[in-house]
Write an enzyme that holds these catalytic residues in place. Structure first.
Site, PDB file in Angstrom:
ATOM      1  N   ASN A   1      86.112  32.154   5.034  1.00  0.00           N
ATOM      2  CA  ASN A   1      86.387  31.237   3.923  1.00  0.00           C
ATOM      3  C   ASN A   1      87.092  32.020   2.808  1.00  0.00           C
ATOM      4  O   ASN A   1      86.553  33.016   2.303  1.00  0.00           O
ATOM      5  CB  ASN A   1      85.053  30.655   3.439  1.00  0.00           C
TER       6      ASN A   1
ATOM      7  N   HIS B   1      87.188  32.364  -2.459  1.00  0.00           N
ATOM      8  CA  HIS B   1      86.967  33.249  -3.600  1.00  0.00           C
ATOM      9  C   HIS B   1      88.117  34.209  -3.866  1.00  0.00           C
ATOM     10  O   HIS B   1      88.131  34.875  -4.900  1.00  0.00           O
ATOM     11  CB  HIS B   1      85.612  33.936  -3.483  1.00  0.00           C
TER      12      HIS B   1
ATOM     13  N   HIS C   1      87.902  25.277   0.850  1.00  0.00           N
ATOM     14  CA  HIS C   1      87.294  24.062   0.300  1.00  0.00           C
ATOM     15  C   HIS C   1      88.154  23.589  -0.869  1.00  0.00           C
ATOM     16  O   HIS C   1      88.223  24.257  -1.902  1.00  0.00           O
ATOM     17  CB  HIS C   1      85.871  24.402  -0.171  1.00  0.00           C
TER      18      HIS C   1
ATOM     19  N   ARG D   1      88.169  21.511  -3.703  1.00  0.00           N
ATOM     20  CA  ARG D   1      87.185  20.760  -4.493  1.00  0.00           C
ATOM     21  C   ARG D   1      87.890  19.784  -5.403  1.00  0.00           C
ATOM     22  O   ARG D   1      89.035  19.996  -5.808  1.00  0.00           O
ATOM     23  CB  ARG D   1      86.323  21.713  -5.323  1.00  0.00           C
TER      24      ARG D   1
ATOM     25  N   ARG E   1      88.666  24.082  -8.717  1.00  0.00           N
ATOM     26  CA  ARG E   1      88.283  25.318  -9.414  1.00  0.00           C
ATOM     27  C   ARG E   1      88.810  26.580  -8.725  1.00  0.00           C
ATOM     28  O   ARG E   1      88.955  27.610  -9.344  1.00  0.00           O
ATOM     29  CB  ARG E   1      86.772  25.401  -9.570  1.00  0.00           C
TER      30      ARG E   1
ATOM     31  N   GLU F   1      87.262  22.334   4.289  1.00  0.00           N
ATOM     32  CA  GLU F   1      85.990  21.778   3.787  1.00  0.00           C
ATOM     33  C   GLU F   1      86.307  20.794   2.691  1.00  0.00           C
ATOM     34  O   GLU F   1      87.143  21.074   1.824  1.00  0.00           O
ATOM     35  CB  GLU F   1      85.184  22.896   3.132  1.00  0.00           C
TER      36      GLU F   1
ATOM     37  N   THR G   1      78.281  24.867  -2.846  1.00  0.00           N
ATOM     38  CA  THR G   1      77.645  23.734  -2.169  1.00  0.00           C
ATOM     39  C   THR G   1      76.137  24.007  -2.039  1.00  0.00           C
ATOM     40  O   THR G   1      75.740  24.971  -1.398  1.00  0.00           O
ATOM     41  CB  THR G   1      78.263  23.561  -0.761  1.00  0.00           C
TER      42      THR G   1
ATOM     43  N   GLU H   1      77.548  21.743  11.131  1.00  0.00           N
ATOM     44  CA  GLU H   1      77.418  23.109  10.630  1.00  0.00           C
ATOM     45  C   GLU H   1      76.066  23.182   9.942  1.00  0.00           C
ATOM     46  O   GLU H   1      75.818  22.469   8.961  1.00  0.00           O
ATOM     47  CB  GLU H   1      78.547  23.454   9.648  1.00  0.00           C
TER      48      GLU H   1
ATOM     49  N   HIS I   1      76.793  29.642   5.205  1.00  0.00           N
ATOM     50  CA  HIS I   1      76.435  29.624   3.786  1.00  0.00           C
ATOM     51  C   HIS I   1      75.456  30.749   3.463  1.00  0.00           C
ATOM     52  O   HIS I   1      74.382  30.831   4.038  1.00  0.00           O
ATOM     53  CB  HIS I   1      75.838  28.290   3.324  1.00  0.00           C
TER      54      HIS I   1
HETATM   55  N1  PXP Z   1      80.080  26.695   5.064  1.00  0.00           N
HETATM   56  C1  PXP Z   1      80.164  25.716   4.126  1.00  0.00           C
HETATM   57  C2  PXP Z   1      80.101  24.295   4.586  1.00  0.00           C
HETATM   58  C3  PXP Z   1      80.341  26.032   2.764  1.00  0.00           C
HETATM   59  O1  PXP Z   1      80.414  25.041   1.852  1.00  0.00           O
HETATM   60  C4  PXP Z   1      80.488  27.384   2.397  1.00  0.00           C
HETATM   61  C5  PXP Z   1      80.763  27.739   0.964  1.00  0.00           C
HETATM   62  O2  PXP Z   1      82.013  27.280   0.598  1.00  0.00           O
HETATM   63  C6  PXP Z   1      80.397  28.356   3.405  1.00  0.00           C
HETATM   64  C7  PXP Z   1      80.172  27.988   4.719  1.00  0.00           C
HETATM   65  C8  PXP Z   1      80.531  29.802   3.095  1.00  0.00           C
HETATM   66  O3  PXP Z   1      79.478  30.210   2.272  1.00  0.00           O
HETATM   67  P1  PXP Z   1      79.503  31.635   1.624  1.00  0.00           P
HETATM   68  O4  PXP Z   1      80.683  31.676   0.702  1.00  0.00           O
HETATM   69  O5  PXP Z   1      78.184  31.720   0.906  1.00  0.00           O
HETATM   70  O6  PXP Z   1      79.632  32.632   2.740  1.00  0.00           O
END
Ligand code: PXP
Length: 243
Positions: free
Chosen positions: A6, A9, A42, A44, A48, A69, A100, A150, A190
């Site tokens: 992901n 960030h 994602h 949003r 952001r 996402e 999330t 998921e 997550h």
């Molecule tokens: N899976 C989903 C559905 C999420 O919303 C997120 C966070 O955006 C992640 C995985 C990844 O989480 P993390 O950034 O804590 O690794």
């Protein structure tokens, strides 16, 4: 077991100055070169971190699988149907949350989820539902026709002590077994990091882990290529080989 990276960030850092770098699209290319199996972002409602420009460019550049996402908001749905990622992962979204916080309530919102599920699938987009490891949510996910679920690993990752951690881990194990037994495909994610990912890798049947924050944080020190490679190695080392 596959790794989805992901890249949200990377965009968080860019948006700190509303500038041009670091660019999540460049980061995604390096993550793929390091061996990840999909790219996740994602979009949003409050924009952001990830911007529309990122989503459109990622669609063109991602060579593995592009997993968008998103919450079921009208404008985001429109963009998703235009971009046509390989997969959408439907998540709940609250403006005031840092990330999330919980799983999607598929039981409560089953009608609207079902309606959009058909639209996405009709456009060749696979649909995954981000849910708590809860049997009623799993059953409803199957009933509405999801391709994947998921499982939310956040409670496991945030556990305050060992007892709590194993309790949460056990819920994820049981949820995975049950989901597979009724014909769903299972991913998880997550809050996973270089330390807590090992237990999750040992769960038979989970196909893919989606990990963002810990990898992007580590990449500040070692670079994203190395950070992804290290995570991939940990997953490969810990995975049950009879999967
Ligand atoms: N899976 C989903 C559905 C999420 O919303 C997120 C966070 O955006 C992640 C995985 C990844 O989480 P993390 O950034 O804590 O690794």
């Amino acid at each position: 077991m596959k790794l989805g990276v992901n890249v949200d960030h990377i965009a968080t850092l860019r948006q700190a100055r509303r500038g041009k770098y670091p660019d999540p699209v460049e980061g995604a290319i390096l993550a793929e070169l390091a061996g990840c199996d999909s790219i996740v972002c994602h979009l949003r409602e409050d924009r952001r971190h990830i911007q529309e420009r990122d989503v459109y460019l990622l669609r063109k550049t991602v060579k593995t699988k592009f997993n968008l996402e998103m919450a079921l908001h009208e404008d985001i749905i429109k963009i998703a149907l235009d971009v046509k990622p390989d997969q959408v992962t439907i998540v709940p979204e609250r403006r005031e949350e840092l990330t999330t916080e919980g799983g999607l309530d598929v039981v409560r919102f089953s009608e609207i989820i079902k309606e959009y599920m058909k639209k996405f699938q009709g456009n060749g987009i696979k649909v995954s539902l981000f849910i708590e490891p809860d049997f009623s949510q799993i059953e409803e996910s199957k009933r509405v026709g999801a391709d994947f679920i998921e499982l939310h690993t956040g409670r496991y990752a945030d556990a305050k002590n060992e007892d709590e951690m194993y309790k949460e881990l056990n819920k994820i194990i049981k949820a995975t077994e049950y989901a597979i037994s009724i014909g769903l495909r299972v991913n998880a994610g997550h809050g996973l990091d270089y330390k807590n990912v090992g237990n999750i890798c040992k769960i038979k049947g989970i196909e893919e882990l989606n990990i963002g924050y810990s990898i992007i944080c580590r990449s500040v020190y070692v670079g994203i290529y190395q950070a992804v490679k290290e995570m991939k190695e940990i997953i490969d080392k810990n995975e049950r080989k009879d999967n």
